[in-house]
Design a protein around this motif. Structure first.
Motif, PDB file in Angstrom:
ATOM      1  N   GLY A  53      -4.560   3.250   5.986  1.00 44.69           N
ATOM      2  CA  GLY A  53      -3.600   3.816   5.057  1.00 44.69           C
ATOM      3  C   GLY A  53      -2.240   4.130   5.636  1.00 44.69           C
ATOM      4  O   GLY A  53      -1.292   4.387   4.897  1.00 44.69           O
ATOM      5  N   ARG A 103      -4.048   8.027   1.157  1.00 42.67           N
ATOM      6  CA  ARG A 103      -4.770   7.235   2.159  1.00 42.67           C
ATOM      7  C   ARG A 103      -4.428   7.592   3.605  1.00 42.67           C
ATOM      8  O   ARG A 103      -5.217   7.325   4.508  1.00 42.67           O
ATOM      9  CB  ARG A 103      -4.483   5.744   1.938  1.00 42.67           C
ATOM     10  CG  ARG A 103      -5.036   5.205   0.637  1.00 42.67           C
ATOM     11  CD  ARG A 103      -4.363   3.875   0.260  1.00 42.67           C
ATOM     12  NE  ARG A 103      -4.550   2.850   1.274  1.00 42.67           N
ATOM     13  CZ  ARG A 103      -5.530   1.948   1.283  1.00 42.67           C
ATOM     14  NH1 ARG A 103      -6.443   1.966   0.313  1.00 42.67           N
ATOM     15  NH2 ARG A 103      -5.617   1.033   2.220  1.00 42.67           N
ATOM     16  N   ARG A 104      -3.267   8.210   3.835  1.00 45.48           N
ATOM     17  CA  ARG A 104      -2.790   8.395   5.210  1.00 45.48           C
ATOM     18  C   ARG A 104      -3.667   9.332   6.021  1.00 45.48           C
ATOM     19  O   ARG A 104      -3.668   9.283   7.253  1.00 45.48           O
ATOM     20  CB  ARG A 104      -1.362   8.933   5.206  1.00 45.48           C
ATOM     21  CG  ARG A 104      -1.239  10.328   4.578  1.00 45.48           C
ATOM     22  CD  ARG A 104       0.161  10.864   4.675  1.00 45.48           C
ATOM     23  NE  ARG A 104       0.278  12.168   4.035  1.00 45.48           N
ATOM     24  CZ  ARG A 104       1.073  13.129   4.469  1.00 45.48           C
ATOM     25  NH1 ARG A 104       1.808  12.942   5.543  1.00 45.48           N
ATOM     26  NH2 ARG A 104       1.117  14.282   3.816  1.00 45.48           N
ATOM     27  N   TYR A 114       0.280   5.942  -0.223  1.00 47.63           N
ATOM     28  CA  TYR A 114       0.367   6.484   1.130  1.00 47.63           C
ATOM     29  C   TYR A 114      -0.197   7.897   1.225  1.00 47.63           C
ATOM     30  O   TYR A 114      -0.958   8.210   2.148  1.00 47.63           O
ATOM     31  CB  TYR A 114       1.825   6.460   1.595  1.00 47.63           C
ATOM     32  CG  TYR A 114       2.027   6.988   2.991  1.00 47.63           C
ATOM     33  CD1 TYR A 114       1.672   6.224   4.102  1.00 47.63           C
ATOM     34  CD2 TYR A 114       2.580   8.251   3.217  1.00 47.63           C
ATOM     35  CE1 TYR A 114       1.849   6.696   5.385  1.00 47.63           C
ATOM     36  CE2 TYR A 114       2.769   8.731   4.503  1.00 47.63           C
ATOM     37  CZ  TYR A 114       2.402   7.956   5.576  1.00 47.63           C
ATOM     38  OH  TYR A 114       2.572   8.443   6.847  1.00 47.63           O
ATOM     39  N   HIS A 162       0.810  -1.224   0.000  1.00 42.15           N
ATOM     40  CA  HIS A 162       0.000   0.000   0.000  1.00 42.15           C
ATOM     41  C   HIS A 162       0.839   1.269   0.000  1.00 42.15           C
ATOM     42  O   HIS A 162       0.295   2.373  -0.048  1.00 42.15           O
ATOM     43  CB  HIS A 162      -0.921   0.017   1.224  1.00 42.15           C
ATOM     44  CG  HIS A 162      -1.768  -1.209   1.362  1.00 42.15           C
ATOM     45  ND1 HIS A 162      -2.824  -1.480   0.529  1.00 42.15           N
ATOM     46  CD2 HIS A 162      -1.691  -2.246   2.238  1.00 42.15           C
ATOM     47  CE1 HIS A 162      -3.389  -2.630   0.885  1.00 42.15           C
ATOM     48  NE2 HIS A 162      -2.715  -3.111   1.909  1.00 42.15           N
TER      49      HIS A 162
END
Length: 383
Positions: free
Chosen positions: A154, A146-147, A143, A139
């Motif tokens: 994420g 999604r973080r 990053y 993933h």
């Protein structure tokens, strides 16, 4: 049990050891401990818990950096780090081990009630750390997108393993380096760990002392007041009436970890909405985070408070309600604030305003506009 230098010297004498190897630490109390041990034994300190040894990245004039961006630019010129060395084929052990307590006899684990069930999601040790790395590699390319989404898995969740030296940042760097996409954003987070140690090396009291002296005159609300303590307690227990804040604080209490975006929201709320000294929140996170790191914790709190050598401006006040909606935190809130589980996505970020707040969920302990104006008025007094 006892002072590390005295105990290590006694154990070393018992097993016939004269040399001790350790990973070098940069917290002020561990640096003092290393000096004390070195007076009694041949202490060999190794670097490895950071991309480069803290203090090694300096300006052209040879002075340490105080601001992250130029620090990271200089650090990147030294990347990639050297690949981790192979494990030794064998490590000799003493013929006899010193007498020791059995860990289970200490009774450290809670039983009645077992309040630590949420910590079962962690697998301490090198094997658990490697599993986390393996899970994240697939993933890492996404990053950056999604973080910031609390409802999505994420982030890497590697912070506890990195802090305790169960995996090295060099290993993580090399495992993720070819992921492509936005892996460079993740690498900058590894760089932030190095930056935080660089800061506490320059300012050992960073966890307790404002880096910007003007904030010494800041009139925080009196923490001795029962009303202020009640609001602080509501924050720690996830009972502020702001769902995104409450979800994060409950996740922290249950698991010892909190999503990074939510950490910023929750910290900003305590500092600016409640106008409570950042050091109180720093101590709470220090006590409750499984990844509690003196450098990172202090640097992050001072960044949010605007008091740090490199920090956000105090007048930039996060709006938790709009942040919750912007980063699509509905599912995250439902997971950690079950009182709101049946509320739709449009209303769950602010059930008070939507007129659907359940009776078992508290009203806001302070209004956003009221809190913002109070915080701005306080900081104007020292500008």
């Amino acid at each position: 049990r006892g002072r590390s230098d005295e105990v290590l010297a006694a154990v070393a004498k018992e097993v016939g050891v004269t040399r001790v190897h350790c990973i070098r630490h940069y917290e002020p109390w561990w640096r003092n401990a290393e000096r004390a041990v070195a007076k009694r034994l041949d202490l060999v300190c190794h670097d490895g818990n950071y991309l480069v040894p803290p203090g090694a990245v300096t300006t052209g004039a040879g002075s340490p950096y105080k601001i992250f961006t130029p620090f990271w630019r200089a650090l990147k010129e030294r990347m990639p780090p050297a690949p981790p060395a192979n494990r030794p084929r064998e490590i000799s052990a003493p013929d006899t081990w010193p007498k020791s307590d059995a860990l289970e006899d200490w009774g450290l684990l809670p039983t009645n009630p077992n309040w630590a069930t949420g910590f079962e999601e962690w697998e301490p040790g090198e094997a658990g750390a490697r599993k986390r790395v393996d899970a994240f590699v697939d993933h890492a390319a996404r990053y950056d997108t999604r973080r910031n989404l609390p409802s999505v898995e994420g982030s890497s969740r590697l912070s506890p393993h990195l802090h305790f030296g169960e995996v090295s940042p060099a290993y993580v760097w090399h495992r993720t380096a070819d992921a492509g996409g936005s892996v460079d954003v993740f690498q900058a987070e590894l760089g932030w760990r190095d930056y935080a140690q660089n800061v506490i090396l320059q300012f050992p009291e960073y966890g307790a002392k404002n880096a910007r002296e003007k904030y010494d005159a800041m009139e925080w609300r009196d923490f001795r007041s029962s009303a202020v303590r009640d609001e602080f307690d509501a924050w720690t227990r996830g009972r502020t009436g702001y769902p995104i804040v409450d979800a994060g604080m409950r996740q922290l209490w249950a698991t010892g970890w909190m999503h990074n975006r939510v950490r910023m929201i929750a910290a900003s709320f305590m500092i600016k909405h409640l106008l409570i000294d950042w050091r109180e929140g720093e101590k709470w996170f220090w006590d409750t985070l499984v990844d509690a790191d003196y450098g990172s914790n202090a640097v992050n709190w001072q960044w949010t408070a605007g008091t740090g050598v490199d920090s956000n401006m105090f007048v930039r006040i996060m709006a938790p309600l709009s942040q919750s909606e912007k980063f699509d935190a509905a599912a995250y809130i439902r997971q950690w604030v079950p009182e709101l589980a049946k509320i739709g996505d449009g209303a769950i970020h602010d059930p008070d305003a939507a007129g659907c707040r359940p009776r078992d969920y508290p009203a806001k302990i302070v209004g956003h506009r009221e809190a913002r104006e109070r915080a701005l008025a306080a900081v104007r007094q020292i500008d």
